[in-house]
Scaffold this motif. Structure first.
Motif, mmCIF file in Angstrom:
data_model
loop_
_atom_site.group_PDB
_atom_site.id
_atom_site.type_symbol
_atom_site.label_atom_id
_atom_site.label_comp_id
_atom_site.label_asym_id
_atom_site.label_seq_id
_atom_site.Cartn_x
_atom_site.Cartn_y
_atom_site.Cartn_z
ATOM 1 N N TRP A 358 0.831 -1.207 0.000
ATOM 2 C CA TRP A 358 0.000 0.000 0.000
ATOM 3 C C TRP A 358 0.867 1.259 0.000
ATOM 4 O O TRP A 358 0.603 2.226 -0.730
ATOM 5 C CB TRP A 358 -0.906 0.008 1.235
ATOM 6 N N MET A 359 1.910 1.262 0.835
ATOM 7 C CA MET A 359 2.740 2.453 0.985
ATOM 8 C C MET A 359 3.419 2.833 -0.331
ATOM 9 O O MET A 359 3.491 4.018 -0.694
ATOM 10 C CB MET A 359 3.799 2.204 2.077
ATOM 11 N N TYR A 364 3.710 6.517 -4.930
ATOM 12 C CA TYR A 364 3.591 6.733 -6.377
ATOM 13 C C TYR A 364 2.509 7.773 -6.674
ATOM 14 O O TYR A 364 2.693 8.650 -7.528
ATOM 15 C CB TYR A 364 3.264 5.417 -7.077
ATOM 16 N N ASP A 365 1.375 7.676 -5.978
ATOM 17 C CA ASP A 365 0.299 8.636 -6.207
ATOM 18 C C ASP A 365 0.742 10.061 -5.868
ATOM 19 O O ASP A 365 0.353 11.025 -6.528
ATOM 20 C CB ASP A 365 -0.923 8.278 -5.359
ATOM 21 N N MET A 372 10.941 7.298 -5.424
ATOM 22 C CA MET A 372 10.898 7.497 -3.971
ATOM 23 C C MET A 372 10.388 6.240 -3.257
ATOM 24 O O MET A 372 10.758 5.981 -2.111
ATOM 25 C CB MET A 372 10.016 8.694 -3.615
ATOM 26 N N ALA A 373 9.570 5.457 -3.933
ATOM 27 C CA ALA A 373 9.103 4.206 -3.341
ATOM 28 C C ALA A 373 10.260 3.226 -3.158
ATOM 29 O O ALA A 373 10.343 2.514 -2.149
ATOM 30 C CB ALA A 373 8.014 3.582 -4.205
ATOM 31 N N PHE A 374 11.170 3.180 -4.136
ATOM 32 C CA PHE A 374 12.365 2.340 -3.972
ATOM 33 C C PHE A 374 13.226 2.849 -2.814
ATOM 34 O O PHE A 374 13.735 2.057 -2.011
ATOM 35 C CB PHE A 374 13.175 2.326 -5.269
#
Length: 404
Positions: A358-359, A364-365, A372-374
């Motif tokens: 979810w995070m 991404y949204d 930044m998710a990586f």
């Protein structure tokens, strides 16, 4: 008696039966992914609503690892396997009769809860039958989950195409009862008290070296498990969407996911061999460091070939991490609590996967990309590494730590 119990011919036979059971029992958590497009089309719901059955499956799977693990500690693995197999089949039956996405989701909660018997509880059970080769035994048992995900979609594809998803679930219900129930009775033999005493002597020595109570250590491992699995979830959950964003399409992303799972099986086996030499903490630390490096390699990789290579590297790095937690539990905690303790820690890792999936989507949204998710995954992975370094240094300071 003890010498003939641990690492015996029967131990390896039991491991083969355990792996077979795991490959069938774990099908429930992968089947819902296979039928998701057909479910969405039949019920006419959005992609988010079509994902609800999977979410409920994972919630049931996570809680089941702890609750079913405690049941195995109390009643033994055979009756629990039988009850869970019947529960899984009943869940499939309810799913087949579902007339809405919400009814299907509730049925999948039951399927997920029952399916959990094929992961943590089976891993805990087989760990009692090995001492010198416990690492590789746990790794093989844990590989049943990944092998199930690699094999069952291929088996079910033809049934799904010709007869629909309800017929697919009928096949799974029959396979679960016909395979799991008979093999469960082949696991009726109990570990002798003398073997338990020998295992607990080794785990008590390691526990004293760490200076932590079983509850404190379980909570610490739970936090570490959330950290590593938030990181792990980023590529596993979002690699298909990432490939779509890059213009390669969902089929390419699915191939990369399969490559991760194949690499994960290899990683689990290699980590199991390492754990027999180095112990669970050192093996988990090495795997976590390798996972952080693999995540970092995704940052500059957007070419097709490089993504295939990095996905394989990621699979080879992360597959052995989760089984290492089970090995640490057995090295540091009382044998008679193995089901509950292993179940609790693995429940935390599954919750970490859910949170991380979810995070990463939320990041991404907000940012419009997965970069930044990586980085978020790398930071959470760093927390896991820090905990393992602290536990390793604490054990070294108080006494020499050996594989149990």
């Amino acid at each position: 008696m003890t010498a003939s119990t641990h690492d015996s011919r029967y131990s390896w036979t039991r491991l083969a039966l355990t792996l077979t059971i795991a490959m069938v029992a774990n099908a429930g958590m992968w089947a819902i992914i296979v039928i998701m497009p057909a479910v969405q089309a039949e019920f006419g719901v959005s992609r988010a609503d079509a994902s609800l059955p999977y979410t409920l499956t994972m919630i049931g799977f996570a809680t089941g690892n702890f609750i079913v693990g405690r049941a195995v500690d109390r009643w033994g693995v055979t009756p629990v396997l039988v009850v869970c197999a019947l529960g899984i089949a009943g869940g499939y039956g309810l799913a087949m009769a579902a007339g809405s996405i919400w009814a299907l989701s509730l049925a999948q909660l039951i399927v997920g809860f029952g399916t959990s018997v094929g992961f943590g509880p089976l891993i805990a059970d087989i760990s009692h039958w090995f001492m010198k080769r416990r690492g590789i035994a746990v790794a093989i048992a844990a590989s049943g989950n990944y092998l199930s995900g690699a094999i069952w979609p291929l088996i079910l594809a033809g049934v799904l195409a010709e007869d629909g998803w309800r017929a697919t679930y009928a096949v799974l219900a029959a396979a679960t009862v016909l395979v799991v129930v008979p093999l469960a009775f082949a696991l009726r033999r109990q570990v002798p008290d003398s073997a338990h005493q020998m295992a607990e002597a080794a785990s008590s020595a390691n526990a004293r070296s760490a200076g932590l109570s079983p509850t404190a250590l379980a909570c610490l491992l739970g936090v570490a498990g959330v950290g590593c699995c938030v990181a792990m979830s980023m590529p596993q959950v979002h690699i298909v969407s990432y490939c779509v964003d890059l213009g390669y399409g969902p089929a390419v992303g699915a191939e990369m996911l399969s490559l991760m799972l194949v690499g994960g099986v290899g990683s689990r086996l290699i980590s199991g061999l390492l754990a027999d030499k180095l112990g669970g903490v050192r093996t988990l630390l090495l795997g976590s460091i390798a996972q952080a490096i693999a995540l970092a390699l995704y940052l500059p990789s957007d070419a097709l070939i490089s993504l295939y290579v990095v996905s394989l590297v990621f699979g080879l790095s992360q597959g052995g991490i989760v089984p290492s937690y089970a090995i640490i539990v057995r090295e540091y905690m009382p044998a008679r609590e193995a089901g509950a303790r292993v179940g609790f820690v693995l429940m935390a890792t599954i919750m970490g996967m859910a949170l991380g999936g979810w995070m990463s989507g939320w990041i991404y949204d907000v940012t419009g990309s997965y970069q930044m998710a990586f980085w978020n995954g790398i930071v959470w992975n760093g927390a896991n590494i820090a905990i393992m370094l602290w536990l390793l240094s604490r054990s070294r300071a108080r006494g020499v730590m050996q594989p149990a």
